[in-house]
Design a protein around this motif. Structure first.
Motif, PDB file in Angstrom:
ATOM      1  N   GLN A 200       0.738  -1.024   0.188  1.00 43.28           N
ATOM      2  CA  GLN A 200      -0.204   0.069   0.503  1.00 43.28           C
ATOM      3  C   GLN A 200       1.126   1.429   0.083  1.00 43.28           C
ATOM      4  O   GLN A 200       1.802   1.241   0.885  1.00 43.28           O
ATOM      5  CB  GLN A 200      -0.843   0.077   1.419  1.00 43.28           C
ATOM      6  CG  GLN A 200      -1.639   0.774   0.918  1.00 43.28           C
ATOM      7  CD  GLN A 200      -3.141   1.135   2.391  1.00 43.28           C
ATOM      8  OE1 GLN A 200      -2.890   0.242   3.257  1.00 43.28           O
ATOM      9  NE2 GLN A 200      -3.579   2.030   2.605  1.00 43.28           N
ATOM     10  N   MET A 201       0.367   2.308  -0.697  1.00 41.80           N
ATOM     11  CA  MET A 201       1.156   3.711  -1.184  1.00 41.80           C
ATOM     12  C   MET A 201       0.518   4.533  -0.599  1.00 41.80           C
ATOM     13  O   MET A 201      -0.908   4.609  -0.955  1.00 41.80           O
ATOM     14  CB  MET A 201       1.782   3.333  -2.063  1.00 41.80           C
ATOM     15  CG  MET A 201       2.817   2.102  -2.943  1.00 41.80           C
ATOM     16  SD  MET A 201       3.971   2.685  -4.794  1.00 41.80           S
ATOM     17  CE  MET A 201       2.814   3.182  -5.693  1.00 41.80           C
ATOM     18  N   GLY A 202       0.696   5.376  -0.078  1.00 44.84           N
ATOM     19  CA  GLY A 202      -0.169   6.944   0.103  1.00 44.84           C
ATOM     20  C   GLY A 202       1.462   8.124   0.749  1.00 44.84           C
ATOM     21  O   GLY A 202       2.217   7.837   0.322  1.00 44.84           O
ATOM     22  N   GLY A 203       0.512   9.003   0.976  1.00 41.53           N
ATOM     23  CA  GLY A 203       1.048  10.445   1.132  1.00 41.53           C
ATOM     24  C   GLY A 203       1.805   9.972   3.376  1.00 41.53           C
ATOM     25  O   GLY A 203       0.666   9.189   3.439  1.00 41.53           O
ATOM     26  N   GLN A 224       3.141 -11.657   4.106  1.00 42.71           N
ATOM     27  CA  GLN A 224       4.075 -10.090   4.336  1.00 42.71           C
ATOM     28  C   GLN A 224       3.662  -8.930   3.490  1.00 42.71           C
ATOM     29  O   GLN A 224       3.270  -9.537   2.253  1.00 42.71           O
ATOM     30  CB  GLN A 224       5.159 -10.363   4.021  1.00 42.71           C
ATOM     31  CG  GLN A 224       6.089  -8.962   4.731  1.00 42.71           C
ATOM     32  CD  GLN A 224       6.204  -9.003   5.897  1.00 42.71           C
ATOM     33  OE1 GLN A 224       6.059  -9.159   6.886  1.00 42.71           O
ATOM     34  NE2 GLN A 224       5.452  -7.505   5.977  1.00 42.71           N
ATOM     35  N   LEU A 225       2.973  -8.109   4.190  1.00 45.42           N
ATOM     36  CA  LEU A 225       2.629  -7.000   3.500  1.00 45.42           C
ATOM     37  C   LEU A 225       3.208  -5.846   3.716  1.00 45.42           C
ATOM     38  O   LEU A 225       4.428  -5.879   4.866  1.00 45.42           O
ATOM     39  CB  LEU A 225       1.267  -6.362   4.207  1.00 45.42           C
ATOM     40  CG  LEU A 225       0.092  -7.509   4.494  1.00 45.42           C
ATOM     41  CD1 LEU A 225      -1.009  -6.199   4.599  1.00 45.42           C
ATOM     42  CD2 LEU A 225      -0.268  -7.618   2.363  1.00 45.42           C
ATOM     43  N   TYR A 226       3.486  -4.780   2.936  1.00 42.06           N
ATOM     44  CA  TYR A 226       4.372  -3.728   2.601  1.00 42.06           C
ATOM     45  C   TYR A 226       3.828  -2.379   2.600  1.00 42.06           C
ATOM     46  O   TYR A 226       2.555  -2.135   2.187  1.00 42.06           O
ATOM     47  CB  TYR A 226       4.971  -3.807   1.785  1.00 42.06           C
ATOM     48  CG  TYR A 226       6.430  -4.664   1.701  1.00 42.06           C
ATOM     49  CD1 TYR A 226       7.448  -5.571   2.440  1.00 42.06           C
ATOM     50  CD2 TYR A 226       6.209  -6.434   0.663  1.00 42.06           C
ATOM     51  CE1 TYR A 226       8.015  -6.954   2.557  1.00 42.06           C
ATOM     52  CE2 TYR A 226       6.396  -7.451   0.794  1.00 42.06           C
ATOM     53  CZ  TYR A 226       7.231  -7.420   1.240  1.00 42.06           C
ATOM     54  OH  TYR A 226       8.287  -8.389   2.065  1.00 42.06           O
ATOM     55  N   ALA A 227       4.588  -1.230   3.065  1.00 42.65           N
ATOM     56  CA  ALA A 227       4.054  -0.032   3.625  1.00 42.65           C
ATOM     57  C   ALA A 227       5.441   0.912   2.380  1.00 42.65           C
ATOM     58  O   ALA A 227       6.028   1.095   2.449  1.00 42.65           O
ATOM     59  CB  ALA A 227       3.856   0.008   4.509  1.00 42.65           C
ATOM     60  N   LEU A 228       4.681   2.137   1.883  1.00 42.73           N
ATOM     61  CA  LEU A 228       5.839   2.790   1.200  1.00 42.73           C
ATOM     62  C   LEU A 228       4.798   4.374   1.012  1.00 42.73           C
ATOM     63  O   LEU A 228       4.057   4.623   0.422  1.00 42.73           O
ATOM     64  CB  LEU A 228       5.697   2.399   0.121  1.00 42.73           C
ATOM     65  CG  LEU A 228       6.723   3.305  -1.485  1.00 42.73           C
ATOM     66  CD1 LEU A 228       8.386   3.120  -0.353  1.00 42.73           C
ATOM     67  CD2 LEU A 228       7.231   2.785  -2.817  1.00 42.73           C
ATOM     68  N   THR A 229       5.625   4.864   1.580  1.00 44.50           N
ATOM     69  CA  THR A 229       4.860   6.493   1.561  1.00 44.50           C
ATOM     70  C   THR A 229       6.049   7.846   0.820  1.00 44.50           C
ATOM     71  O   THR A 229       6.930   7.565   0.838  1.00 44.50           O
ATOM     72  CB  THR A 229       4.315   7.229   2.884  1.00 44.50           C
ATOM     73  OG1 THR A 229       5.562   6.903   3.741  1.00 44.50           O
ATOM     74  CG2 THR A 229       3.936   6.006   3.789  1.00 44.50           C
ATOM     75  N   SER A 230       4.653   8.545   0.631  1.00 45.83           N
ATOM     76  CA  SER A 230       5.584   9.471  -0.489  1.00 45.83           C
ATOM     77  C   SER A 230       5.831  10.680   0.595  1.00 45.83           C
ATOM     78  O   SER A 230       5.040  10.864   0.934  1.00 45.83           O
ATOM     79  CB  SER A 230       5.285  10.218  -1.548  1.00 45.83           C
ATOM     80  OG  SER A 230       3.554  10.423  -1.160  1.00 45.83           O
ATOM     81  N   PRO A 231       6.800  11.931   0.706  1.00 46.79           N
ATOM     82  CA  PRO A 231       6.330  12.841   1.387  1.00 46.79           C
ATOM     83  C   PRO A 231       5.609  14.433   1.096  1.00 46.79           C
ATOM     84  O   PRO A 231       5.417  14.226  -0.100  1.00 46.79           O
ATOM     85  CB  PRO A 231       8.029  14.299   1.428  1.00 46.79           C
ATOM     86  CG  PRO A 231       8.552  13.245  -0.291  1.00 46.79           C
ATOM     87  CD  PRO A 231       8.059  12.223  -0.890  1.00 46.79           C
ATOM     88  N   LEU A 232       4.869  14.331   1.704  1.00 46.70           N
ATOM     89  CA  LEU A 232       3.913  15.527   1.596  1.00 46.70           C
ATOM     90  C   LEU A 232       4.628  16.699   0.799  1.00 46.70           C
ATOM     91  O   LEU A 232       5.212  17.111   1.562  1.00 46.70           O
ATOM     92  CB  LEU A 232       2.672  16.140   3.199  1.00 46.70           C
ATOM     93  CG  LEU A 232       2.215  14.619   3.135  1.00 46.70           C
ATOM     94  CD1 LEU A 232       1.182  15.485   4.511  1.00 46.70           C
ATOM     95  CD2 LEU A 232       1.344  14.044   2.241  1.00 46.70           C
ATOM     96  N   LEU A 233       4.356  17.373  -0.084  1.00 44.06           N
ATOM     97  CA  LEU A 233       5.058  18.555  -0.840  1.00 44.06           C
ATOM     98  C   LEU A 233       4.669  19.951  -0.338  1.00 44.06           C
ATOM     99  O   LEU A 233       3.514  20.048  -0.207  1.00 44.06           O
ATOM    100  CB  LEU A 233       4.600  18.470  -2.279  1.00 44.06           C
ATOM    101  CG  LEU A 233       5.227  16.625  -2.783  1.00 44.06           C
ATOM    102  CD1 LEU A 233       4.966  16.610  -4.563  1.00 44.06           C
ATOM    103  CD2 LEU A 233       6.534  16.864  -2.456  1.00 44.06           C
ATOM    104  N   THR A 234       5.163  20.860  -0.310  1.00 39.73           N
ATOM    105  CA  THR A 234       5.297  22.289   0.007  1.00 39.73           C
ATOM    106  C   THR A 234       5.834  22.850  -0.992  1.00 39.73           C
ATOM    107  O   THR A 234       7.093  22.063  -1.296  1.00 39.73           O
ATOM    108  CB  THR A 234       5.351  22.756   1.303  1.00 39.73           C
ATOM    109  OG1 THR A 234       6.543  22.464   1.667  1.00 39.73           O
ATOM    110  CG2 THR A 234       4.781  21.988   2.171  1.00 39.73           C
ATOM    111  N   THR A 235       5.668  23.581  -1.875  1.00 38.16           N
ATOM    112  CA  THR A 235       6.057  24.687  -2.865  1.00 38.16           C
ATOM    113  C   THR A 235       7.518  25.699  -1.655  1.00 38.16           C
ATOM    114  O   THR A 235       7.364  25.479  -0.133  1.00 38.16           O
ATOM    115  CB  THR A 235       5.578  25.824  -2.929  1.00 38.16           C
ATOM    116  OG1 THR A 235       5.239  26.989  -2.249  1.00 38.16           O
ATOM    117  CG2 THR A 235       4.394  25.347  -4.039  1.00 38.16           C
ATOM    118  N   ALA A 236       8.360  26.326  -2.500  1.00 31.72           N
ATOM    119  CA  ALA A 236       9.848  26.110  -1.987  1.00 31.72           C
ATOM    120  C   ALA A 236       9.679  27.251  -0.567  1.00 31.72           C
ATOM    121  O   ALA A 236      10.189  27.403   0.094  1.00 31.72           O
ATOM    122  CB  ALA A 236      10.210  26.882  -2.636  1.00 31.72           C
ATOM    123  N   SER A 237       8.151  28.366  -1.280  1.00 33.29           N
ATOM    124  CA  SER A 237       7.883  29.285   0.254  1.00 33.29           C
ATOM    125  C   SER A 237       7.347  28.504   1.399  1.00 33.29           C
ATOM    126  O   SER A 237       6.370  29.398   2.128  1.00 33.29           O
ATOM    127  CB  SER A 237       7.005  30.124  -0.567  1.00 33.29           C
ATOM    128  OG  SER A 237       5.871  29.868  -1.587  1.00 33.29           O
TER     129      SER A 237
END
Length: 421
Positions: A200-203, A224-237
């Motif tokens: 399962q992937m997600g933020g 066996q199950l696995y987890a993978l998340t992505s970073p929550l994005l913000t702009t440079a500002s």
């Protein structure tokens, strides 16, 4: 991803070099499955609006890369069931409960975007779409509590960020929301039984819910199950991705014109260009490295490429090129383009007299007449490329161009045509 881990699979290597990875429960395990083409992974999307916005685009791109690298079958899970409960993650207050008809309408709107990014079919790496309403709405509550609910620790549930945040801020958390993590965890187990899902992937805000699903799977006897998340994005500002002063950047063209979508990427902050090229386009890494080194006025060429590529992926190459040409004519030649976003008003309404401030509100360029007044005082509003100075002015036939429209502008980059019909 740990710095010393070298992925063997194209999938993890691609995600690593392009910046998609925040956390993973077992890098080696995921990499091994991906290298063998045995990674059946899903991401869930609740149906809270008629369209997703670009805050969901990272997850959609992760599904796309999984398919392109041959890692296994990507599954997009529609939350027809969980939307009836409401995800409390990252929220200070409860979501408004939607009717079943509203959820169904939203689901149909959301589905449109996935065919732009994924290839659906019956093959091993073909994408699949399913809906958790299929099993969640059929649950017998007492049976669910006995068979599934007994595996959840209330102590652990209270330690989840989505719960702690509400309690610490003395905000109400309804009992129905408290059940959300149980249902999301059960989704993972059910998808494993039905389709062999093992990732399962997600933020990153979903990490707690995902690993709770892994734990439930272990207790209920899944492989066996696995987890993978992505970073929550913000702009440079520091701004949240997908949100602007004028509203969300929707992925459906009927909720946001293609031109406005193109302009969002064209207006990317200089410091974000390289990162966004890696995340939201499929340009080769060496080309991205060249583009992000550009400085001064040349960085604008990189932004145009970002806008063209990101828009083409969602709306098609022809639509992206039309948006780019519209922008060129508007900004470089000062030509009025019929491809600019257009709002229509009835001829009767126009003849009755539309105040200039009201016109800008109707166009969505400002949120209120009060904001429009402030923009007038600051020289921010223009009518047919001339500064608006009289806040009491009313639109008239004399303001219509030869194309029978009025051009409304906020600053130099936002333009809407108002057309009486």
């Amino acid at each position: 991803m740990t710095a010393d881990f070298q992925p063997k699979s194209d999938f993890l290597r691609t995600l690593q070099e392009r910046g998609y990875i925040h956390q993973c429960s077992d890098f080696a395990g995921v990499d091994e499955k991906a290298a063998k083409g045995e990674l059946v992974a899903y991401i869930g999307f609740d149906c809270t609006a008629a369209s997703l916005h670009i805050g969901s685009l990272v997850q959609i791109m992760m599904l796309r890369w999984r398919q392109k690298t041959g890692a296994g079958k990507p599954i997009s899970l529609m939350g027809g069931g969980t939307t009836q409960v409401g995800d409390p993650s990252g929220r200070d207050e409860s979501r408004k409960l939607l009717t079943l008809d509203q959820i169904e309408a939203n689901k149909n709107g959301i589905k449109q975007v996935f065919t732009k990014f994924l290839t659906f079919g019956d093959g091993k790496t073909d994408a699949m779409m399913t809906d958790n309403a299929e099993w969640l709405t059929a649950l017998k509550y007492i049976d669910f509590l006995r068979d599934v609910g007994r595996h959840f620790s209330v102590n652990r549930m209270l330690s989840m960020d989505s719960v702690k945040m509400r309690l610490e801020r003395d905000q109400e958390l309804s009992f129905i929301e408290f059940n959300y993590m149980c249902l999301q965890s059960y989704d993972y187990v059910e998808l494993n039984k039905r389709h062999g899902v093992n990732l399962q992937m997600g933020g990153s805000d979903q990490w707690g819910n995902i690993v709770t699903g892994i734990d439930l799977g272990r207790r209920m006897g899944t492989p066996q199950l696995y987890a993978l998340t992505s970073p929550l994005l913000t702009t440079a500002s520091g701004a949240k991705m997908g949100k602007t002063a004028s509203g969300a950047i929707w992925l459906n063209a009927d909720m946001l014109p293609v031109y406005d979508y193109w302009q969002y990427w064209r207006n990317t902050e200089d410091a974000d260009v390289g990162r966004f090229l890696r995340l939201f386009t499929e340009l080769p890494m060496d080309e991205i490295a060249r583009l992000e080194k550009l400085g001064g006025a040349e960085i604008n060429e990189a932004k145009k490429i970002l806008a063209n590529e990101a828009t083409a992926m969602l709306h098609g190459r022809e639509a992206a090129e039309l948006a780019a040409e519209t922008a060129r004519k508007t900004f470089e030649e000062g030509v009025l383009s019929s491809a600019l976003p257009t709002i229509e008003v009835t001829r009767d309404e126009f003849n009755a007299g539309i105040g200039i401030l009201t016109a800008f509100v109707k166009a969505g360029l400002v949120a209120s007449t009060g904001e429009a007044r402030r923009q007038v005082k600051g020289g921010g509003l223009r009518l047919n490329d001339a500064n608006v100075t009289d806040e009491r002015a009313v639109l008239a036939d004399a303001d219509l161009t030869g194309d029978g429209v009025v051009k409304l502008s906020l600053g130099k980059k936002k333009h809407i045509l108002l057309k009486p019909v």
